[in-house]
Design an enzyme around this catalytic site. Structure first.
Site, PDB file in Angstrom:
ATOM      1  N   SER A 182      39.751  30.919  39.295  1.00 39.66           N
ATOM      2  CA  SER A 182      41.318  31.447  39.042  1.00 39.66           C
ATOM      3  C   SER A 182      41.796  29.624  38.550  1.00 39.66           C
ATOM      4  CB  SER A 182      42.171  31.868  40.331  1.00 39.66           C
ATOM      5  OG  SER A 182      43.498  31.957  40.352  1.00 39.66           O
ATOM      6  N   HIS A 184      40.525  39.959  41.946  1.00 37.87           N
ATOM      7  CA  HIS A 184      40.538  38.795  40.886  1.00 37.87           C
ATOM      8  C   HIS A 184      39.550  37.322  42.171  1.00 37.87           C
ATOM      9  CE1 HIS A 184      42.692  35.108  39.219  1.00 37.87           C
ATOM     10  NE2 HIS A 184      42.942  35.082  40.504  1.00 37.87           N
ATOM     11  N   ASP A 216      41.014  41.707  35.535  1.00 36.24           N
ATOM     12  CA  ASP A 216      42.142  40.624  36.026  1.00 36.24           C
ATOM     13  C   ASP A 216      42.999  41.436  36.660  1.00 36.24           C
ATOM     14  OD1 ASP A 216      40.819  38.519  37.040  1.00 36.24           O
ATOM     15  OD2 ASP A 216      42.769  37.553  36.774  1.00 36.24           O
TER      16      ASP A 216
END
Length: 513
Positions: free
Chosen positions: A238, A394, A345
């Protein structure tokens, strides 16, 4: 007392010698006698661990077990554990907290930054992981973040140890190629996508020192064996994945400047390849969730005094915010980087104001999601080493199920192993010990070892190995067909667009084709 101490010492030494002898006998036994289970014929190839690191870990012939190395490593680990309490201490799996000695490099609130480490004395492979966790870009958004997510802005309540999962796991069953590496987890407490270099100036202000935290951690690790490393993999998920893209060349240059030119510095960016696309529905930039990625980064880079790679800065003078987006910064990097990115995502959809809250999506939203997948694929087209499953999710590399996800029959650990081998092959061809600048020198992938892996199917979760989907209201698992229908997927219309019978399309979806 002295005599008893001698006796204990002698007994302990004898026990250790016995353990070592037992291990050597086991490892030196005829190959056929210790062939791993599974029944498959073994090939005469050098194993990954010996190829990658040389003899420092296991200076023995593994050639007979290379095709089933994962199972073999499990047996070695089980043998080592069975010899306990002969060993000096139990195998350590937890990473221990170390706050930085240089207390001027801090988290947002001025508390010392730090890292967690699990050392592996026999290995010259180092994995440094950058934690993710969004960002804040103004006094208001940072104040709100401090009230709700203080652990991402302060070290005051960090636990003394952490257990790694996925690529940080010390279990060979969960992490077949990196389980024995030196593991370093760097907590995210700067809220600046690992880009800042600004200290705290006064009461009520915040420090933004993400870039300096990485630099200081590397400096400390050089005293713990990183100076003798063969491979340094800077990984992150991330915001940490974006942090890898922003800092991997800086780390390579730091190692080079410190005289450690033989260390191969590489990047692994997971779920940090964001797009600066147009939102589905425009909203005012009031918080980090609703603010468009471009506007948030523009505000953030000013607030943090964020740093970007010099080559990217030169390519975008006055608009350095561009360097926070993977497809723009990647072409300017010198270090090899492997990109891991879900085609759909969840974080990207969130900032684009597509909120999948259990309600079926409208046709316009569905088209937007499909187009998003197409845009993402187009930005990854020329990336030589990447893994992009068509799933709605994610982050991946630290998930316990990271081995289960496949693209075109290849798992992510396997793809990373192939990348490792490809880089080693490049090094041998170029006669170099450092891979700085090797990204441009591409060679064909090794046979049976694919590196460019991206799903071509057009819908979220059309890959049968995608993570389990659960109904957000009931918590029950959903099949792919149930999920797509739940999202408003029109089977008749999609079949017509694809020029096929609707029943055949449903069958393909059910089978994950």
């Amino acid at each position: 007392m002295r005599s008893r101490g001698r006796f204990r010492s002698s007994t302990g030494l004898s026990a250790v010698r016995s353990c070592l002898l037992l291990l050597i006998i086991h490892m030196s036994a005829p190959v056929e006698a210790r062939r791993v289970r599974g029944g498959r014929a073994q090939t005469r190839q050098q194993p990954e661990q010996q190829r990658m690191e040389g003899p420092e870990s296991f200076p023995l012939d593994f050639s007979a077990v290379e095709s089933n190395m994962d199972s073999f490593m499990v047996q070695v680990k089980n043998l080592a554990q069975s010899l306990y309490p002969c060993s000096a201490q139990k195998l350590q799996q937890d990473m221990k907290l170390h706050l930085l000695k240089n207390v001027s490099v801090t988290c947002n609130d001025g508390s010392p930054a730090g890292y967690y480490i699990k050392e592996s004395k026999g290995s010259r492979r180092w994995l440094l992981f950058l934690e993710g966790g969004w960002y804040c870009f103004s006094k208001q958004t940072c104040n709100s973040r401090y009230e709700t997510m203080r652990n991402l802005m302060s070290s005051t309540k960090w636990p003394q140890s952490r257990r790694g999962t996925g690529i940080l796991s010390a279990e060979p069953e969960e992490n077949p190629h990196w389980w024995n590496a030196n593991m370093v987890f760097i907590p995210y407490c700067s809220s600046d996508v690992w880009s800042g270099a600004t200290p705290k100036t006064g009461h009520g202000d915040y420090a933004f020192m993400g870039s300096l935290i990485i630099k200081e951690v590397v400096t400390e690790l050089l005293t713990k064996g990183l100076d003798k490393a063969k491979v340094l993999l800077l990984a992150g998920s991330s915001a940490g994945g974006t942090g890898v893209l922003l800092n991997v060349d800086q780390v390579a240059e730091q190692m080079h400047s410190a005289g450690h030119r033989g260390v191969q510095v590489r990047g692994l960016a997971d779920s940090g390849w964001f797009l600066d696309n147009k939102q589905y529905k425009f909203t005012d930039c009031l918080d980090t969730i609703s603010c468009a990625p471009t506007e948030a980064i523009k505000r953030g880079i000013r607030y943090w005094a964020g740093l970007v790679p010099e080559t990217c800065r030169q390519a975008h003078v006055g608009e350095e915010w561009n360097c926070f987006f993977g497809y723009k910064v990647y072409p300017t990097l010198k270090s090899p980087v492997f990109v891991v990115q879900w085609v759909f995502d969840e974080a990207q959809l969130t900032v684009d104001n597509i909120h999948l809250t259990g309600q079926p999506v409208h046709e316009a939203q569905w088209r937007y999601i499909e187009n998003l997948g197409q845009e993402l694929r187009s930005t990854l087209r020329d990336i030589p080493a990447m893994f992009a499953p068509a799933c709605l999710s994610h982050e991946l590399i630290t998930r316990t199920y990271w081995m289960d996800i496949q693209v075109k029959g290849t798992s992510l650990p396997r793809a990373l192993h192939c990348w490792d081998r490809s880089l080693q092959s490049n090094l041998h061809l170029n006669g170099s010990h450092s891979n700085h600048g090797l990204k441009k020198n591409r060679t064909p992938p090794l046979r049976g070892c694919p590196l460019h892996l991206i799903d071509s199917c057009p819908w979220p979760h059309c890959n049968p190995t995608c993570p389990t989907i659960r109904d957000q209201l009931t918590g029950q698992e959903m099949s792919v067909v149930q999920f797509l229908k739940h999202m408003g997927f029109d089977v008749q219309m999609m079949a017509q667009q694809q020029g096929m019978d609707p029943k055949r399309l449903l069958g393909m979806l059910s089978n994950g084709s």
